[in-house]
Write an enzyme that holds these catalytic residues in place. Structure first.
Site, PDB file in Angstrom:
ATOM      1  N   ASN A   1       0.868  -1.181   0.000  1.00 62.20           N
ATOM      2  CA  ASN A   1       0.000   0.000   0.000  1.00 62.20           C
ATOM      3  C   ASN A   1       0.904   1.229   0.000  1.00 62.20           C
ATOM      4  O   ASN A   1       1.499   1.561   1.019  1.00 62.20           O
ATOM      5  CB  ASN A   1      -0.896  -0.025   1.245  1.00 62.20           C
ATOM      6  N   TRP A   2       0.985   1.866  -1.153  1.00 61.98           N
ATOM      7  CA  TRP A   2       1.908   3.012  -1.287  1.00 61.98           C
ATOM      8  C   TRP A   2       1.349   4.282  -0.641  1.00 61.98           C
ATOM      9  O   TRP A   2       2.049   5.278  -0.533  1.00 61.98           O
ATOM     10  CB  TRP A   2       2.199   3.275  -2.770  1.00 61.98           C
ATOM     11  N   LYS A   3       0.078   4.275  -0.271  1.00 58.98           N
ATOM     12  CA  LYS A   3      -0.574   5.466   0.305  1.00 58.98           C
ATOM     13  C   LYS A   3      -0.360   6.675  -0.619  1.00 58.98           C
ATOM     14  O   LYS A   3      -0.316   6.484  -1.836  1.00 58.98           O
ATOM     15  CB  LYS A   3      -0.062   5.703   1.732  1.00 58.98           C
TER      16      LYS A   3
ATOM     17  N   HIS B   1      -9.282   1.504   5.127  1.00 56.35           N
ATOM     18  CA  HIS B   1      -8.007   1.667   5.838  1.00 56.35           C
ATOM     19  C   HIS B   1      -8.214   2.638   7.008  1.00 56.35           C
ATOM     20  O   HIS B   1      -8.989   3.581   6.902  1.00 56.35           O
ATOM     21  CB  HIS B   1      -6.946   2.198   4.877  1.00 56.35           C
TER      22      HIS B   1
ATOM     23  N   GLY C   1       3.054  -1.031   4.286  1.00 54.25           N
ATOM     24  CA  GLY C   1       3.093   0.398   3.971  1.00 54.25           C
ATOM     25  C   GLY C   1       4.501   0.829   3.647  1.00 54.25           C
ATOM     26  O   GLY C   1       5.006   0.621   2.540  1.00 54.25           O
ATOM     27  N   GLY C   2       5.184   1.418   4.621  1.00 49.75           N
ATOM     28  CA  GLY C   2       6.508   2.006   4.414  1.00 49.75           C
ATOM     29  C   GLY C   2       7.493   1.104   3.690  1.00 49.75           C
ATOM     30  O   GLY C   2       8.183   1.550   2.753  1.00 49.75           O
TER      31      GLY C   2
ATOM     32  N   GLY D   1       2.939   2.534  10.794  1.00 49.78           N
ATOM     33  CA  GLY D   1       3.922   3.598  10.601  1.00 49.78           C
ATOM     34  C   GLY D   1       4.647   4.006  11.879  1.00 49.78           C
ATOM     35  O   GLY D   1       5.322   5.034  11.907  1.00 49.78           O
TER      36      GLY D   1
ATOM     37  N   GLU E   1      -5.077  -4.464  10.821  1.00 44.29           N
ATOM     38  CA  GLU E   1      -4.015  -3.482  10.990  1.00 44.29           C
ATOM     39  C   GLU E   1      -4.267  -2.683  12.268  1.00 44.29           C
ATOM     40  O   GLU E   1      -5.032  -1.704  12.244  1.00 44.29           O
ATOM     41  CB  GLU E   1      -3.992  -2.507   9.803  1.00 44.29           C
TER      42      GLU E   1
ATOM     43  N   SER F   1       3.820  -1.929  10.420  1.00 38.44           N
ATOM     44  CA  SER F   1       5.269  -2.011  10.638  1.00 38.44           C
ATOM     45  C   SER F   1       5.859  -3.388  10.301  1.00 38.44           C
ATOM     46  O   SER F   1       6.769  -3.856  10.979  1.00 38.44           O
ATOM     47  CB  SER F   1       5.621  -1.608  12.078  1.00 38.44           C
TER      48      SER F   1
HETATM   49  P1  13P Z   1       3.334   0.550   7.696  1.00 40.01           P
HETATM   50  O1  13P Z   1       3.819  -0.761   7.103  1.00 40.01           O
HETATM   51  O2  13P Z   1       4.073   1.738   7.174  1.00 40.01           O
HETATM   52  O3  13P Z   1       3.257   0.479   9.178  1.00 40.01           O
HETATM   53  O4  13P Z   1       1.821   0.742   7.179  1.00 40.01           O
HETATM   54  C1  13P Z   1       0.946  -0.311   7.265  1.00 40.01           C
HETATM   55  C2  13P Z   1      -0.271   0.031   6.485  1.00 40.01           C
HETATM   56  O5  13P Z   1      -1.004   0.932   6.851  1.00 40.01           O
HETATM   57  C3  13P Z   1      -0.555  -0.725   5.252  1.00 40.01           C
HETATM   58  O6  13P Z   1      -1.830  -0.472   4.790  1.00 40.01           O
END
Ligand code: 13P
Length: 252
Positions: A10-12, A98, A237-238, A176, A170, A216
């Site tokens: 998920n690149w957000k 999300h 995410g990250g 994050g 999540e 994370s």
């Molecule tokens: P992180 O992996 O950056 O914690 O984010 C998780 C997320 O929100 C994936 O949708």
């Protein structure tokens, strides 16, 4: 039980079209056939990247998806994107509900349920997110909060469309923050979610629905998390913004 693992990035709201294209190419050219035998790999970039990326992803075995959608098919909803529009790109999957959308854009359990129904009815994969805040966990409300989120989704998704349904747990406090849920905490919640699926659809279907963990996830902790019996992969995410980290998570 035949649940194939999923690793989804998920690149957000990250990367412009050029940087995103470079990252996408790097992932596509370094994913091996053996990786895809064991695991479905999905990429969820910003909407505006989708049409460009479809050519890169074609024939690669990766799945392209969007980060949100509207539940109506068309109409006067300025700024929104519908499921048939996504299908026409064509993308194959959509992330729904999300916690960032719940927190900043007034997404509710009800709208997430409506979206999950529309996405699965149209034959796209819905990754419906759930997860409690730190305050809710401290108040021992986490199982109830997640049950309310998941039950609204599964009440609306027909039993005949559950092959298109994926749940992502999540915990908000792990997103994050660098703080991952322990493998035990995650497994305990995933088992709880699977029990909700069983009440709604019966054991056979509940055992086929994939439940992903997100929050994370990194190459260093992915193997332990993915080793739990009810954790069927991750929503990243990250670490999905760095090709080498994302590839190492896929290999875990
Ligand atoms: P992180 O992996 O950056 O914690 O984010 C998780 C997320 O929100 C994936 O949708």
């Amino acid at each position: 039980m035949t649940r194939k693992r999923i690793v989804a990035g998920n690149w957000k709201m990250n990367t412009d079209l050029q940087d995103g294209y470079t990252l996408m190419k790097e992932i596509v050219s370094n994913v091996h056939v053996e990786d895809l035998d064991k695991c479905e790999v999905m990429i969820f970039p910003p909407y505006i990247h989708l049409k460009t990326f479809i050519n890169t992803i074609n024939g690669s075995g990766l799945v392209l998806g969007a980060q949100n959608c509207h539940y109506e098919e068309s109409g006067a909803y300025t700024g929104e994107v519908s499921v048939p529009m996504l299908k026409s790109v064509p993308v194959e999957a959509v992330i729904l509900g999300h916690s960032e959308r719940r927190q900043y854009f007034n997404e509710t359990n009800e709208t997430v349920g409506l979206k999950a129904e529309a996405v699965t009815r149209n034959g796209l994969i819905a990754i419906a997110c759930c997860g409690e805040t730190l305050e809710q966990r401290k108040a021992d409300q986490h199982f109830d909060v997640v049950a309310a989120q998941v039950n609204e989704v599964i009440a609306k998704v027909e039993a005949g469309n559950t092959d298109k349904l994926v749940i992502a747990y999540e915990p908000v406090w792990a997103i994050g923050t660098g703080v991952t849920a322990s493998a035990e905490q995650a497994q305990e919640m995933h088992a709880h979610i699977r029990s909700l699926l069983e009440v709604r659809y019966g054991a056979a279907i509940a055992n086929e629905i994939r439940i992903l963990y997100g929050g994370s996830v990194k190459p260093a902790n992915a193997e332990e998390l993915f080793g739990q019996p009810d954790i069927d992969g991750g929503l990243i995410g990250g670490a999905s913004l760095k090709a080498s980290d994302f590839l190492n998570i896929i290999r875990a």
